[in-house]
Design an enzyme around this catalytic site. Structure first.
Site, PDB file in Angstrom:
ATOM      1  N   ASP A 310       0.862  -1.189   0.000  1.00  0.00           N
ATOM      2  CA  ASP A 310       0.000   0.000   0.000  1.00  0.00           C
ATOM      3  C   ASP A 310       0.899   1.241   0.000  1.00  0.00           C
ATOM      4  OD1 ASP A 310      -1.524   2.264   1.508  1.00  0.00           O
ATOM      5  OD2 ASP A 310      -3.085   0.902   0.818  1.00  0.00           O
ATOM      6  N   ILE A 311       0.715   2.126  -0.998  1.00  0.00           N
ATOM      7  CA  ILE A 311       1.520   3.343  -1.097  1.00  0.00           C
ATOM      8  C   ILE A 311       1.135   4.284   0.040  1.00  0.00           C
ATOM      9  CG2 ILE A 311       2.115   5.310  -2.541  1.00  0.00           C
ATOM     10  CD1 ILE A 311       1.406   3.615  -4.968  1.00  0.00           C
ATOM     11  N   GLU A 353      -4.579   2.363  -4.370  1.00  0.00           N
ATOM     12  CA  GLU A 353      -3.131   2.328  -4.271  1.00  0.00           C
ATOM     13  C   GLU A 353      -2.627   1.023  -3.666  1.00  0.00           C
ATOM     14  OE1 GLU A 353      -4.574   4.358  -0.439  1.00  0.00           O
ATOM     15  OE2 GLU A 353      -5.194   4.072  -2.515  1.00  0.00           O
TER      16      GLU A 353
END
Length: 428
Positions: A310-311, A353
């Protein structure tokens, strides 16, 4: 129609070849002329350097060089010669591109009226600096008075002097003539010159050749013939193929249409399984692959791990810099992850994301190391607008559980990574 075109083409090719050969014979010529008007250094050499007593003088007129010698038998092989320095010391001219040398000279005096013509070549394997005696002696000997004007000597008629080979202990590979680096040429008395006064008159020395070597020119002509032959052959094949196309037009159109539909169907199938923005698989695209890998766990006891990614703070990127920048970050992210994974790994855009990396035949320790490598690469990568981008990772290895529970444990590991500071790897 084909026969007429072939005859016309063949006639054109024959005419081209004849014209090219005639043009080559009477043009593309080059010459190197040495005469009294030439700006070279001319010197006289006698056997005095070998202990002899021969003397010589050089007189240059508008039409010729006159080498007057008084031959003395004080030395076993008396001689005198005219030396022409073509270049500065340590340099040389490439005369190998010439075919013949034309010499206009005559001999005045008693006894043998033969002269020797030397073309001296330099090569680092046998030539010593500042020692002209080590220059290779390419020589030819003839009687100039036998010819009314000039004598034309092919360079192939030259040979390397045996005494030069013996005195310089020359290896076998340098026994052949060589005209590739010539600093000096010489006109000298023959091998059996009589004692007394003689005179060698040299009007002109001219090296003649072609700007294009004959072998290259003939190769070009052959290439043209081969090219034209191939062109005719290809044209016949094309015409035959066109005839075949006409007879099978409907069948081929139907086959082409069917193939197009298959390709389009495959294309749409691939598009349905890929995220259009990042090129990574989507959930539909990973379903069958993940099922196969789970089967390997149960049937062949092969380890299977997944990495949830996960960004960090991606919403802030979108809110601050806009969705176009956010899309660029997602594309760079997917490309960066792909470049740092193995061919057997499969990247999935899980949503927004979030990404999922399926690692076949990989235990949790290996998957954790892979995730750490990706995390480090993301941290130092160059991002759009010079953003600082990091990512959190949740890693887990499949145990005796269903696929949903397997993914849920990776998601839980990811949640822990994000809740304890982000930009880290957590393994469950």
């Amino acid at each position: 129609m084909r026969s007429k075109s072939f005859s016309l083409g063949l006639l054109s090719l024959v005419l081209f070849t004849v014209c090219a050969l005639l043009a080559y014979k009477y043009s593309f010529n080059k010459s190197l002329v040495i005469d009294p008007s030439s700006d070279y250094k001319f010197t006289v050499i006698t056997d005095a350097s070998q202990g002899g007593q021969t003397t010589a003088q050089l007189k240059k007129t508008k039409r010729a060089f006159e080498l007057s010698c008084d031959i003395k038998k004080a030395y076993a092989w008396p001689f005198c010669e005219l030396a022409v320095e073509l270049t500065e010391p340590g340099q040389g001219l490439d005369l190998s591109t010439y075919d013949t040398v034309a010499i206009r000279a005559r001999f005045e005096g008693e006894g043998s009226q033969r002269i020797r013509f030397y073309v001296r070549n330099s090569h680092p394997d046998y030539t010593k600096p500042s020692n002209d005696a080590t220059l290779k002696v390419n020589e030819v000997e003839y009687a100039p008075n036998m010819y009314a004007s000039e004598v034309v000597i092919p360079l192939d008629n030259f040979q390397v002097s045996g005494w030069w080979i013996d005195e310089n202990n020359v290896p076998l590979e340098h026994f052949a003539t060589d005209f590739s680096n010539v600093p000096l040429i010489e006109v000298a008395t023959g091998g059996h010159v009589a004692e007394g006064k003689i005179k060698i008159i040299v009007e002109e020395i001219r090296f003649d050749g072609k700007m294009i070597p004959e072998t290259h020119f003939l190769t070009f002509i052959i290439f043209i013939w081969v090219l034209v032959a191939i062109s005719f052959l290809l044209n016949d094949v094309r015409l035959a193929r066109n005839d075949l196309v006409k007879t099978r037009k409907q069948a081929q159109e139907l086959e082409s249409l069917t193939e197009t539909l298959k390709l389009e169907s495959k294309k749409f199938e691939q598009m349905a399984k890929r995220d259009p923005l990042t090129g990574a698989r989507n959930r539909a695209g990973i379903r069958d692959y993940l099922f196969e890998q789970v089967q390997q766990v149960y049937l062949n006891k092969m380890p299977l791990s997944i990495i949830f990614m996960d960004i960090d703070h991606f919403k802030t990127v979108n809110d601050t810099h806009g969705h176009e920048t956010g899309d660029e970050v997602l594309k760079v992210f997917a490309r960066l992850v792909t470049n740092n994974t193995r061919q057997s790994d499969s990247l999935v855009r899980w949503g927004g994301e979030e990404f999922l990396l399926v690692c076949s035949n990989t235990d949790s320790e290996q998957a954790e190391a892979l995730a750490e490598n990706i995390r480090a690469a993301i941290e130092v990568a160059e991002w759009p607008l010079e953003l600082d981008v990091t990512c959190s990772f949740g890693v887990t290895q499949m145990g005796q559980e269903g696929t949903s529970q397997f993914i849920a444990r990776a998601d839980e590991a990811l949640y822990k990574a994000k809740s304890t500071g982000r930009n880290k790897v957590v393994t469950f």
